[in-house]
Design a protein around this motif. Structure first.
Motif, PDB file in Angstrom:
ATOM      1  N   ASN A  41       0.826  -1.215   0.000  1.00 28.62           N
ATOM      2  CA  ASN A  41       0.000   0.000   0.000  1.00 28.62           C
ATOM      3  C   ASN A  41       0.860   1.265   0.000  1.00 28.62           C
ATOM      4  OD1 ASN A  41      -2.344  -1.450   0.021  1.00 28.62           O
ATOM      5  ND2 ASN A  41      -2.706  -1.247   2.213  1.00 28.62           N
ATOM      6  N   ALA A  42       1.952   1.246   0.756  1.00 28.68           N
ATOM      7  CA  ALA A  42       2.827   2.418   0.801  1.00 28.68           C
ATOM      8  C   ALA A  42       3.475   2.676  -0.550  1.00 28.68           C
ATOM      9  CB  ALA A  42       3.895   2.239   1.880  1.00 28.68           C
ATOM     10  N   ALA A  43       3.906   1.618  -1.216  1.00 28.79           N
ATOM     11  CA  ALA A  43       4.512   1.780  -2.539  1.00 28.79           C
ATOM     12  C   ALA A  43       3.478   2.307  -3.540  1.00 28.79           C
ATOM     13  CB  ALA A  43       5.091   0.457  -3.024  1.00 28.79           C
ATOM     14  N   ALA A  44       2.279   1.748  -3.489  1.00 30.45           N
ATOM     15  CA  ALA A  44       1.224   2.208  -4.396  1.00 30.45           C
ATOM     16  C   ALA A  44       0.825   3.646  -4.080  1.00 30.45           C
ATOM     17  CB  ALA A  44       0.011   1.282  -4.292  1.00 30.45           C
ATOM     18  N   GLY A  45       0.731   3.996  -2.801  1.00 32.87           N
ATOM     19  CA  GLY A  45       0.378   5.358  -2.409  1.00 32.87           C
ATOM     20  C   GLY A  45       1.435   6.364  -2.830  1.00 32.87           C
ATOM     21  N   ALA A  46       2.709   5.992  -2.675  1.00 35.42           N
ATOM     22  CA  ALA A  46       3.788   6.895  -3.080  1.00 35.42           C
ATOM     23  C   ALA A  46       3.785   7.099  -4.589  1.00 35.42           C
ATOM     24  CB  ALA A  46       5.130   6.348  -2.618  1.00 35.42           C
ATOM     25  N   ALA A  47       3.611   6.012  -5.340  1.00 32.92           N
ATOM     26  CA  ALA A  47       3.596   6.120  -6.805  1.00 32.92           C
ATOM     27  C   ALA A  47       2.408   6.952  -7.274  1.00 32.92           C
ATOM     28  CB  ALA A  47       3.551   4.730  -7.425  1.00 32.92           C
ATOM     29  N   ALA A  68       3.594  12.367  -2.677  1.00 32.60           N
ATOM     30  CA  ALA A  68       4.086  10.993  -2.539  1.00 32.60           C
ATOM     31  C   ALA A  68       4.125  10.600  -1.066  1.00 32.60           C
ATOM     32  CB  ALA A  68       5.469  10.855  -3.166  1.00 32.60           C
ATOM     33  N   LEU A  69       4.598  11.493  -0.213  1.00 28.25           N
ATOM     34  CA  LEU A  69       4.623  11.207   1.221  1.00 28.25           C
ATOM     35  C   LEU A  69       3.216  11.136   1.806  1.00 28.25           C
ATOM     36  CD1 LEU A  69       7.693  13.285   2.401  1.00 28.25           C
ATOM     37  CD2 LEU A  69       7.489  10.817   2.207  1.00 28.25           C
ATOM     38  N   ALA A  70       2.313  11.930   1.273  1.00 25.39           N
ATOM     39  CA  ALA A  70       0.919  11.835   1.724  1.00 25.39           C
ATOM     40  C   ALA A  70       0.350  10.460   1.380  1.00 25.39           C
ATOM     41  CB  ALA A  70       0.077  12.928   1.087  1.00 25.39           C
ATOM     42  N   GLY A  71       0.676   9.964   0.196  1.00 24.99           N
ATOM     43  CA  GLY A  71       0.238   8.618  -0.188  1.00 24.99           C
ATOM     44  C   GLY A  71       0.798   7.550   0.731  1.00 24.99           C
ATOM     45  N   VAL A  72       2.056   7.701   1.115  1.00 28.49           N
ATOM     46  CA  VAL A  72       2.672   6.753   2.056  1.00 28.49           C
ATOM     47  C   VAL A  72       1.988   6.850   3.414  1.00 28.49           C
ATOM     48  CG1 VAL A  72       4.795   6.225   3.320  1.00 28.49           C
ATOM     49  CG2 VAL A  72       4.897   6.691   0.876  1.00 28.49           C
ATOM     50  N   GLY A  73       1.717   8.068   3.854  1.00 26.96           N
ATOM     51  CA  GLY A  73       1.052   8.247   5.144  1.00 26.96           C
ATOM     52  C   GLY A  73      -0.334   7.629   5.183  1.00 26.96           C
ATOM     53  N   VAL A  74      -1.076   7.807   4.109  1.00 31.43           N
ATOM     54  CA  VAL A  74      -2.419   7.213   4.031  1.00 31.43           C
ATOM     55  C   VAL A  74      -2.321   5.689   4.055  1.00 31.43           C
ATOM     56  CG1 VAL A  74      -4.409   6.900   2.512  1.00 31.43           C
ATOM     57  CG2 VAL A  74      -3.484   9.181   2.893  1.00 31.43           C
ATOM     58  N   ILE A  76       0.093   3.826   5.339  1.00 31.62           N
ATOM     59  CA  ILE A  76       0.501   3.357   6.662  1.00 31.62           C
ATOM     60  C   ILE A  76      -0.657   3.451   7.646  1.00 31.62           C
ATOM     61  CG2 ILE A  76       1.994   3.892   8.634  1.00 31.62           C
ATOM     62  CD1 ILE A  76       4.162   4.628   6.578  1.00 31.62           C
ATOM     63  N   GLY A  77      -1.383   4.551   7.601  1.00 29.59           N
ATOM     64  CA  GLY A  77      -2.546   4.688   8.479  1.00 29.59           C
ATOM     65  C   GLY A  77      -3.592   3.625   8.231  1.00 29.59           C
ATOM     66  N   SER A  78      -3.831   3.342   6.967  1.00 29.37           N
ATOM     67  CA  SER A  78      -4.797   2.305   6.604  1.00 29.37           C
ATOM     68  C   SER A  78      -4.352   0.944   7.110  1.00 29.37           C
ATOM     69  CB  SER A  78      -4.960   2.273   5.078  1.00 29.37           C
ATOM     70  OG  SER A  78      -5.674   1.149   4.674  1.00 29.37           O
ATOM     71  N   THR A  79      -3.083   0.655   6.974  1.00 27.00           N
ATOM     72  CA  THR A  79      -2.562  -0.636   7.411  1.00 27.00           C
ATOM     73  C   THR A  79      -2.616  -0.774   8.927  1.00 27.00           C
ATOM     74  OG1 THR A  79      -1.113  -0.701   5.491  1.00 27.00           O
ATOM     75  CG2 THR A  79      -0.555  -2.151   7.310  1.00 27.00           C
ATOM     76  N   VAL A  80      -2.259   0.284   9.639  1.00 25.33           N
ATOM     77  CA  VAL A  80      -2.305   0.239  11.105  1.00 25.33           C
ATOM     78  C   VAL A  80      -3.737   0.033  11.576  1.00 25.33           C
ATOM     79  CG1 VAL A  80      -2.002   1.653  13.187  1.00 25.33           C
ATOM     80  CG2 VAL A  80      -0.205   1.554  11.462  1.00 25.33           C
ATOM     81  N   GLU A  81      -4.673   0.753  10.965  1.00 30.11           N
ATOM     82  CA  GLU A  81      -6.089   0.597  11.348  1.00 30.11           C
ATOM     83  C   GLU A  81      -6.575  -0.822  11.079  1.00 30.11           C
ATOM     84  OE1 GLU A  81      -9.364   1.927  13.216  1.00 30.11           O
ATOM     85  OE2 GLU A  81      -7.514   3.042  12.917  1.00 30.11           O
ATOM     86  N   ARG A  82      -6.208  -1.357   9.924  1.00 30.59           N
ATOM     87  CA  ARG A  82      -6.603  -2.726   9.576  1.00 30.59           C
ATOM     88  C   ARG A  82      -6.007  -3.736  10.551  1.00 30.59           C
ATOM     89  NH1 ARG A  82      -4.250  -5.767   4.412  1.00 30.59           N
ATOM     90  NH2 ARG A  82      -4.806  -7.825   5.091  1.00 30.59           N
ATOM     91  N   ALA A  83      -4.751  -3.551  10.910  1.00 30.16           N
ATOM     92  CA  ALA A  83      -4.094  -4.471  11.841  1.00 30.16           C
ATOM     93  C   ALA A  83      -4.716  -4.374  13.228  1.00 30.16           C
ATOM     94  CB  ALA A  83      -2.603  -4.178  11.902  1.00 30.16           C
ATOM     95  N   ARG A  84      -5.046  -3.145  13.655  1.00 31.75           N
ATOM     96  CA  ARG A  84      -5.633  -2.970  14.981  1.00 31.75           C
ATOM     97  C   ARG A  84      -6.988  -3.671  15.078  1.00 31.75           C
ATOM     98  NH1 ARG A  84      -7.283   2.757  16.977  1.00 31.75           N
ATOM     99  NH2 ARG A  84      -5.252   3.314  16.172  1.00 31.75           N
ATOM    100  N   VAL A  85      -7.811  -3.497  14.067  1.00 34.65           N
ATOM    101  CA  VAL A  85      -9.126  -4.146  14.063  1.00 34.65           C
ATOM    102  C   VAL A  85      -8.968  -5.667  14.044  1.00 34.65           C
ATOM    103  CG1 VAL A  85     -11.204  -4.499  12.695  1.00 34.65           C
ATOM    104  CG2 VAL A  85     -10.338  -2.196  13.070  1.00 34.65           C
ATOM    105  N   SER A  86      -8.039  -6.141  13.246  1.00 29.06           N
ATOM    106  CA  SER A  86      -7.812  -7.584  13.126  1.00 29.06           C
ATOM    107  C   SER A  86      -7.329  -8.170  14.449  1.00 29.06           C
ATOM    108  CB  SER A  86      -6.789  -7.865  12.026  1.00 29.06           C
ATOM    109  OG  SER A  86      -6.467  -9.220  11.996  1.00 29.06           O
TER     110      SER A  86
END
Length: 90
Positions: A41-47, A68-74, A76-86
């Protein structure tokens, strides 16, 4: 007797070698999936951010890296939220 002494000495030296200590902590189950997803997700967001920045802000300075950094931030935030819920549902 020399051979017996050597074998006794060699067996004693093997006893002195300590086994490496086992770690006392462990990663949570299934965290590897979240880490892999976050990297993708971070690579796709940065690209995507860099492409959008290059298309819309050709003349401005700093917009491409910022988006690009905003894409990485989004990502990472998405992944952290997904991991927390899981992890809460387990």
């Amino acid at each position: 007797t020399i051979d017996n002494t050597r074998s006794i000495m060699s067996s004693n030296s093997n006893d002195d070698k300590k086994q490496p200590a086992q770690p006392t902590w462990q990663l949570p189950e299934g965290i590897e999936d979240h880490i892999e997803s976050g990297l993708i997700n971070a690579a796709a967001g940065a690209a995507t951010g860099a492409i959008v920045g290059a298309m819309f802000f050709k003349r401005g300075r700093g917009y491409v890296p910022a988006l690009a950094l905003a894409g990485v931030g989004v990502a990472i935030g998405s992944t952290v939220e997904r991991a927390r819920v899981s992890m809460q549902t387990k």
